[in-house]
Design a protein around this motif. Structure first.
Motif, PDB file in Angstrom:
ATOM      1  N   LYS A   1       9.403  -5.204   3.436  1.00  0.00           N
ATOM      2  CA  LYS A   1       8.248  -5.981   3.908  1.00  0.00           C
ATOM      3  C   LYS A   1       7.012  -5.656   3.062  1.00  0.00           C
ATOM      4  O   LYS A   1       6.245  -6.548   2.690  1.00  0.00           O
ATOM      5  CB  LYS A   1       7.949  -5.676   5.371  1.00  0.00           C
ATOM      6  CG  LYS A   1       8.927  -6.265   6.349  1.00  0.00           C
ATOM      7  CD  LYS A   1       8.545  -5.858   7.768  1.00  0.00           C
ATOM      8  CE  LYS A   1       9.589  -6.274   8.775  1.00  0.00           C
ATOM      9  NZ  LYS A   1       9.239  -5.832  10.136  1.00  0.00           N
ATOM     10  N   SER A   2       6.823  -4.381   2.785  1.00  0.00           N
ATOM     11  CA  SER A   2       5.654  -3.952   2.017  1.00  0.00           C
ATOM     12  C   SER A   2       5.682  -4.497   0.598  1.00  0.00           C
ATOM     13  O   SER A   2       4.668  -4.973   0.087  1.00  0.00           O
ATOM     14  CB  SER A   2       5.579  -2.424   1.976  1.00  0.00           C
ATOM     15  OG  SER A   2       5.415  -1.920   3.277  1.00  0.00           O
TER      16      SER A   2
ATOM     17  N   GLN B   1       1.336   1.443   2.048  1.00  0.00           N
ATOM     18  CA  GLN B   1       1.731   0.155   2.612  1.00  0.00           C
ATOM     19  C   GLN B   1       3.006   0.282   3.450  1.00  0.00           C
ATOM     20  O   GLN B   1       3.149  -0.386   4.484  1.00  0.00           O
ATOM     21  CB  GLN B   1       1.922  -0.879   1.499  1.00  0.00           C
ATOM     22  CG  GLN B   1       0.629  -1.292   0.833  1.00  0.00           C
ATOM     23  CD  GLN B   1      -0.331  -1.952   1.797  1.00  0.00           C
ATOM     24  OE1 GLN B   1       0.057  -2.747   2.641  1.00  0.00           O
ATOM     25  NE2 GLN B   1      -1.606  -1.610   1.684  1.00  0.00           N
ATOM     26  N   ILE B   2       3.932   1.130   3.016  1.00  0.00           N
ATOM     27  CA  ILE B   2       5.161   1.360   3.794  1.00  0.00           C
ATOM     28  C   ILE B   2       4.805   2.019   5.123  1.00  0.00           C
ATOM     29  O   ILE B   2       5.321   1.639   6.177  1.00  0.00           O
ATOM     30  CB  ILE B   2       6.167   2.209   2.988  1.00  0.00           C
ATOM     31  CG1 ILE B   2       6.691   1.399   1.794  1.00  0.00           C
ATOM     32  CG2 ILE B   2       7.309   2.700   3.870  1.00  0.00           C
ATOM     33  CD1 ILE B   2       7.441   2.217   0.766  1.00  0.00           C
TER      34      ILE B   2
ATOM     35  N   ASP C   1       1.998   1.771   6.735  1.00  0.00           N
ATOM     36  CA  ASP C   1       1.350   0.743   7.535  1.00  0.00           C
ATOM     37  C   ASP C   1       2.384  -0.197   8.164  1.00  0.00           C
ATOM     38  O   ASP C   1       2.310  -0.516   9.348  1.00  0.00           O
ATOM     39  CB  ASP C   1       0.362  -0.036   6.663  1.00  0.00           C
ATOM     40  CG  ASP C   1      -0.443  -1.043   7.457  1.00  0.00           C
ATOM     41  OD1 ASP C   1      -1.062  -0.644   8.464  1.00  0.00           O
ATOM     42  OD2 ASP C   1      -0.440  -2.229   7.070  1.00  0.00           O
ATOM     43  N   ALA C   2       3.351  -0.644   7.372  1.00  0.00           N
ATOM     44  CA  ALA C   2       4.389  -1.554   7.889  1.00  0.00           C
ATOM     45  C   ALA C   2       5.218  -0.873   8.969  1.00  0.00           C
ATOM     46  O   ALA C   2       5.554  -1.491   9.983  1.00  0.00           O
ATOM     47  CB  ALA C   2       5.289  -2.025   6.746  1.00  0.00           C
TER      48      ALA C   2
ATOM     49  N   ARG D   1       4.806  -8.117   0.744  1.00  0.00           N
ATOM     50  CA  ARG D   1       3.379  -8.299   1.000  1.00  0.00           C
ATOM     51  C   ARG D   1       2.553  -7.983  -0.249  1.00  0.00           C
ATOM     52  O   ARG D   1       1.517  -8.594  -0.503  1.00  0.00           O
ATOM     53  CB  ARG D   1       2.934  -7.427   2.171  1.00  0.00           C
ATOM     54  CG  ARG D   1       1.517  -7.708   2.626  1.00  0.00           C
ATOM     55  CD  ARG D   1       1.102  -7.007   3.908  1.00  0.00           C
ATOM     56  NE  ARG D   1       1.197  -5.560   3.829  1.00  0.00           N
ATOM     57  CZ  ARG D   1       2.119  -4.825   4.470  1.00  0.00           C
ATOM     58  NH1 ARG D   1       3.020  -5.387   5.220  1.00  0.00           N
ATOM     59  NH2 ARG D   1       2.124  -3.514   4.366  1.00  0.00           N
ATOM     60  N   MET D   2       3.026  -7.036  -1.057  1.00  0.00           N
ATOM     61  CA  MET D   2       2.325  -6.661  -2.288  1.00  0.00           C
ATOM     62  C   MET D   2       2.696  -7.582  -3.457  1.00  0.00           C
ATOM     63  O   MET D   2       2.227  -7.371  -4.567  1.00  0.00           O
ATOM     64  CB  MET D   2       2.645  -5.196  -2.626  1.00  0.00           C
ATOM     65  CG  MET D   2       2.138  -4.212  -1.596  1.00  0.00           C
ATOM     66  SD  MET D   2       2.645  -2.519  -1.937  1.00  0.00           S
ATOM     67  CE  MET D   2       1.442  -2.081  -3.200  1.00  0.00           C
TER      68      MET D   2
ATOM     69  N   ALA E   1      10.810  -1.650   6.390  1.00  0.00           N
ATOM     70  CA  ALA E   1       9.366  -1.516   6.171  1.00  0.00           C
ATOM     71  C   ALA E   1       9.047  -1.547   4.678  1.00  0.00           C
ATOM     72  O   ALA E   1       8.041  -2.136   4.259  1.00  0.00           O
ATOM     73  CB  ALA E   1       8.854  -0.227   6.811  1.00  0.00           C
ATOM     74  N   THR E   2       9.918  -0.954   3.874  1.00  0.00           N
ATOM     75  CA  THR E   2       9.727  -0.944   2.420  1.00  0.00           C
ATOM     76  C   THR E   2       9.831  -2.354   1.860  1.00  0.00           C
ATOM     77  O   THR E   2       8.983  -2.792   1.072  1.00  0.00           O
ATOM     78  CB  THR E   2      10.767  -0.021   1.751  1.00  0.00           C
ATOM     79  OG1 THR E   2      10.565   1.316   2.231  1.00  0.00           O
ATOM     80  CG2 THR E   2      10.630  -0.038   0.239  1.00  0.00           C
TER      81      THR E   2
END
Length: 115
Positions: free
Chosen positions: A24-25, A91-92, A94-95, A28-29, A21-22
């Motif tokens: 991916k975040s 964001q983490i 959310d992911a 995305r950022m 998740a980290t």
């Protein structure tokens, strides 16, 4: 908890899920990952975003509980960026929630296909 550019949170999730998740975040950022290494007990991910450096530490507390600590620095220890650290954690979160939702939907689809 947030103090001078440091944000921490504990999640009910295995460290491996939180690591994905980290990553991916950060992608995305649009943050460039410069380090991604560790052990089963602790993991460190570092990234850069413009003039900011982000350090994320994952620490396994139990098989299903992981603590995360995010430090966002802007030019050194005395110039930390609390807003960026908080947004990385948001964001983490959310992911991780999206990943859980997708897994739940997949399980429901599999159950429906078995009938």
């Amino acid at each position: 908890q947030a103090t001078s550019g440091i944000t921490a949170r504990t999640y009910t999730a295995p460290a491996a899920s939180l690591r994905l998740a980290t990553l991916k975040s950060l992608s995305r950022m649009d943050m460039d990952v410069t380090k991604d290494s560790g052990t089963d007990a602790e993991w460190t991910i570092e990234a850069e975003a413009g003039d900011r450096s982000i350090e994320i530490e994952l620490k396994t507390l139990t098989a299903m509980t992981t603590r995360i600590r995010v430090v966002a620095e802007n030019g050194g220890w005395f110039f930390n960026d609390e807003a960026t650290a908080k947004e990385v954690v948001a964001q983490i979160t959310d992911a991780l929630e999206r990943d859980k939702l997708q897994a739940t939907q997949a399980a429901m689809n599999d159950t429906g296909n078995m009938r």
